[in-house]
Design a protein around this motif. Structure first.
Motif, short mmCIF file in Angstrom:
data_model
loop_
_atom_site.label_atom_id
_atom_site.label_comp_id
_atom_site.label_asym_id
_atom_site.label_seq_id
_atom_site.Cartn_x
_atom_site.Cartn_y
_atom_site.Cartn_z
N ILE A 288 59.78 24.36 42.70
CA ILE A 288 58.42 25.04 42.56
C ILE A 288 58.42 25.68 41.38
CG2 ILE A 288 58.49 25.61 45.04
CD1 ILE A 288 59.23 28.52 44.41
N THR A 289 59.20 25.27 40.24
CA THR A 289 58.94 25.88 38.77
C THR A 289 57.52 25.86 38.53
OG1 THR A 289 61.18 24.90 38.18
CG2 THR A 289 59.68 25.46 36.54
N PRO A 290 56.79 25.04 38.71
CA PRO A 290 55.37 24.95 38.25
C PRO A 290 54.51 26.03 38.56
CG PRO A 290 55.85 22.58 38.57
CD PRO A 290 56.95 23.58 38.99
N HIS A 304 49.96 20.66 29.92
CA HIS A 304 51.23 21.83 29.83
C HIS A 304 51.94 21.06 30.43
CE1 HIS A 304 53.01 25.58 29.49
NE2 HIS A 304 53.42 25.12 30.66
N LEU A 305 53.37 21.43 29.83
CA LEU A 305 54.50 20.66 30.23
C LEU A 305 55.29 21.81 30.82
CD1 LEU A 305 56.74 18.47 30.79
CD2 LEU A 305 57.45 18.61 28.24
N PHE A 306 55.72 21.61 31.94
CA PHE A 306 56.77 22.98 32.74
C PHE A 306 58.08 22.65 32.22
CE2 PHE A 306 53.04 22.64 35.32
CZ PHE A 306 52.37 24.04 35.36
N PRO A 307 58.97 23.52 32.36
CA PRO A 307 60.33 23.32 32.25
C PRO A 307 61.00 22.78 33.23
CG PRO A 307 59.88 25.50 32.45
CD PRO A 307 58.50 24.92 32.42
N SER A 308 62.03 21.98 33.08
CA SER A 308 62.88 21.20 34.27
C SER A 308 64.31 21.92 34.43
CB SER A 308 63.18 19.73 33.81
OG SER A 308 61.85 18.86 33.56
N LYS A 380 46.88 12.53 36.58
CA LYS A 380 45.84 12.93 37.53
C LYS A 380 45.62 14.45 37.21
CE LYS A 380 47.83 9.96 41.03
NZ LYS A 380 48.46 9.64 42.44
N GLU A 381 44.37 14.97 37.67
CA GLU A 381 43.92 16.19 37.52
C GLU A 381 44.89 17.03 38.32
OE1 GLU A 381 40.22 19.11 38.79
OE2 GLU A 381 39.82 16.75 38.68
N GLY A 382 45.32 18.00 37.64
CA GLY A 382 46.21 19.09 38.23
C GLY A 382 47.57 18.83 37.69
N ILE A 383 48.57 19.17 38.70
CA ILE A 383 49.98 19.09 38.48
C ILE A 383 50.59 17.83 38.85
CG2 ILE A 383 52.37 19.91 39.02
CD1 ILE A 383 50.95 22.85 39.23
N ASN A 384 51.22 17.07 37.93
CA ASN A 384 51.81 15.81 38.02
C ASN A 384 53.34 15.89 38.04
OD1 ASN A 384 49.35 13.36 37.58
ND2 ASN A 384 49.18 15.60 36.35
N ARG A 385 53.75 15.31 38.76
CA ARG A 385 55.35 15.01 38.80
C ARG A 385 56.06 13.59 38.67
NH1 ARG A 385 58.45 18.65 43.26
NH2 ARG A 385 58.08 20.00 41.41
N HIS A 386 56.85 13.50 37.73
CA HIS A 386 57.54 12.51 37.36
C HIS A 386 59.03 12.75 37.60
CE1 HIS A 386 58.31 8.35 35.73
NE2 HIS A 386 59.16 8.98 34.73
#
Length: 625
Positions: A288-290, A304-308, A380-386
């Motif tokens: 749940i970091t984002p 914006h890139l969140f920390p992993s 995609k619009e919003g938070i994306n996860r790869h």
């Protein structure tokens, strides 16, 4: 905090029937501290009363130090063999409500209706001497000296309604005096949320219920150990989170169902949130970091890139013994989770569609800047996860072969595992590149040898680069043969009539004869390494043919797919043999490209015919590690 011994498990059923299980020996013992119960006498006559769900707390430093809540707090220092009462009665002890339940025809002596009991028991993570307790009749108590003295702080809580159930008490991971108390009155037909915060061991309290839905009972509030003041609340209709210590709340959906949430637990190292519901089972919100890092300023950005968080190279097995997903629920992402925010959806360009690439480019490099993998993901619009699977890029593919379906035994196009360490992730969205550093860890459950990891990865890269060179040779041969086919189609009109093979005195007969000879030479080389008759996109068509050289070379990677498993002597010998054979084939191709193709091009140019392009010499790249 993590348990001192995860093999020791305490559980209980109604009437304080607590059991201690040792997972190593598989032995379970009932260690109930009081043998009498409601089946023998009225609750008002019992010395100790227990709820249907009696709370258990275990010290994070000693698995044998365990606490159990009845109407008092019991403590054991030896795993339940001996118990000591360390508190007075922490309930209202209203005898009028401690009656035999059921009737008038039959009693209900299951213990489900025993009242005046503790529901919540929480040891402060930052100080084992601080213990918070909550009862089913609305009492909140705290000790700061391990149970020698207790303070009932209920009357200090503003707006605390009578007879509410103190279902859960959340205690800050960093401050033992900071706690979050809720009161559940839905059984009294009051679904209003009641929640408070204290930062001084209950001397003063602040209501934090504003912003929660007015018709949804609040069952639990807990603070995120990774971020002070970041709270998650479980209510009768789902999850809510606060970034300002409960001053404001936002719904936390993420496809989570509208269901009562009765408890929460944060898993600090992986930033996961474990959710216990009433009626819908357990849920885990992976990483749940984002949400932890969310700020209004991010919402205004285009990207914006969140920390992993650190990612362990977890080895997973199912009942068949293969490294695949679970049967009952999806496993968490196995690899490095890369989360990024995109304000407005970005669709693929026509070129990206043609290249089968999504709009976001992700480049992973090692500490020395060497390339590891390049991948593409949607925007995609919003938070994306790869999820990057902590592997190197796979080998270059044979472009004319249709891709084989997924194979649980062996995936020929995957790259080798990386060595545990630090890697750089660069994510590019519409020309804007942002970077983060990620840590890849070995599986914490298994022994590991870093030199073995390095040896395995180095061998895997050698094999991968060999396969890439071989497949590049096959692709070049295919390209030359396609060029020859097109050339012959265009030139046959100049050959002697009736001589489709190009023999005779036609204008381009010499060129067509040379193209035929060159094409045969290319085909002979291709047939030595690659079986074009095998349908690689058809399941198990490979059992109808002996494995060709290209398939055998790819299969070298299978022997390197174990965990921290460097190649043995026999495998090294086979690697050397096949590499020597590969070098011979590459030398043949490079000689054709260096000598035969230029000779053909000279003949073609003299006749005014199109020439062929063969490219630069093909070599196996160094491992780069």
């Amino acid at each position: 905090p993590a348990p001192s011994d995860p093999n020791i498990v305490y559980s209980d059923s109604q009437n304080g029937n607590i059991n201690r299980l040792d997972k190593k020996t598989h032995l379970s013992h009932n260690v109930r501290p009081y043998l009498s119960g409601v089946s023998e006498m009225s609750p008002s006559e019992l010395k100790y009363r227990f709820n249907w769900t009696s709370p258990i707390a275990v010290s994070s430093k000693n698995a044998d130090e365990v606490y159990l809540g009845g109407n008092v707090v019991f403590k054991s220092a030896d795993g339940g063999r001996h118990w000591t009462v360390i508190s007075p009665d922490l309930t209202r002890n209203d005898k009028s409500k401690q009656v035999v339940s059921g009737g008038p025809i039959h009693y209900d002596l299951s213990g489900a209706e025993t009242y005046g009991t503790l529901l919540s028991l929480q040891i402060a993570p930052a100080d084992g001497n601080v213990i918070w307790a909550g009862s089913d009749d609305g009492q909140v108590s705290v000790t700061r000296d391990g149970g020698k003295n207790w303070a009932n702080v209920t009357k200090k809580i503003p707006g605390m309604p009578e007879w509410g159930r103190i279902y859960q008490i959340g205690v800050s991971a960093s401050d033992p005096g900071t706690a979050y108390v809720v009161s559940d009155r839905h059984m009294l037909d009051d679904r209003h949320p009641y929640a408070w915060r204290t930062s001084n061991y209950g001397d003063t309290w602040t209501s934090i219920a504003k912003g929660l839905p007015d018709d949804a009972t609040c069952y639990v509030v807990r603070e995120n150990p990774n971020k002070k003041g970041f709270l998650v609340a479980g209510t009768g209709t789902g999850l809510f989170f606060s970034q300002d210590n409960g001053a404001t709340w936002k719904p936390l959906k993420a496809n989570f169902p509208s269901t009562p949430v009765w408890d929460l637990k944060f898993h600090a190292s992986s930033h996961d949130l474990v959710v216990a519901t009433h009626g819908r089972g357990l849920f885990i919100l992976d990483n749940i970091t984002p949400i932890e890092e969310w700020a209004d300023s991010i919402e205004g950005k285009e990207f914006h890139l969140f920390p992993s968080p650190p990612a362990a190279m977890l080895q997973q097995w199912n009942r068949g013994g293969f490294n695949t997903g679970g049967y009952w629920a999806p496993n968490p992402p196995n690899g490095v989770v890369i989360d990024y925010w995109v304000k407005t959806e970005i669709k693929q360009t026509d070129e990206q569609k043609r290249m089968r690439r999504d709009a976001v480019k992700i480049v992973i490099t090692d500490e020395k800047g060497n390339p590891v993998a390049t991948q593409y993901a949607p925007a995609k619009e919003g938070i994306n996860r790869h999820v990057w699977n902590a592997r190197y890029e796979g080998p270059k593919r044979v472009t004319t072969a249709r891709e084989a379906p997924p194979n649980e035994f062996f995936e020929p196009n995957r790259g080798p595992d990386v060595v545990p360490g630090t890697y750089k992730v660069a994510v590019t969205v519409k020309g804007d590149t942002q970077t983060q550093t990620v840590t890849v860890l070995p599986d914490p459950r298994m022994p590991h040898d870093m030199e073995a990891f390095r040896a395995q990865t180095r061998a895997g890269l050698d094999v991968r680069n060999g396969v890439s060179a071989l497949n590049e040779m096959i692709n070049r041969i295919d390209s030359l043969q396609s060029q020859i086919t097109a050339l012959e189609r265009n030139l046959r009109g100049g050959a002697e009539e009736g001589d489709a093979a190009g023999r005779g005195s036609g204008k381009y007969a010499t060129v067509l004869k040379a193209s035929k000879d060159l094409n045969k030479k290319l085909k002979d080389l291709r047939d030595k390494v690659y079986n074009a008759d095998q349908q690689r996109d058809v399941g198990q068509d490979s059992i109808h043919y002996h494995t060709d050289f290209q398939g055998n070379y790819q299969r070298l990677a299978q022997a390197l797919s174990g965990y921290s498993q460097p190649p043995g002597d026999l495998f090294k010998e086979q690697m050397e043999e096949r590499r020597k054979t590969l070098d011979g084939y590459l030398a043949q191709y490079n000689e054709i490209a260096k000598t035969d193709v230029p000779a053909f091009n000279k003949t073609a140019a003299e006749q005014g015919a199109p020439t062929l392009y063969a490219g630069d010499p093909i070599q196996v790249q160094a491992a780069g590690i």
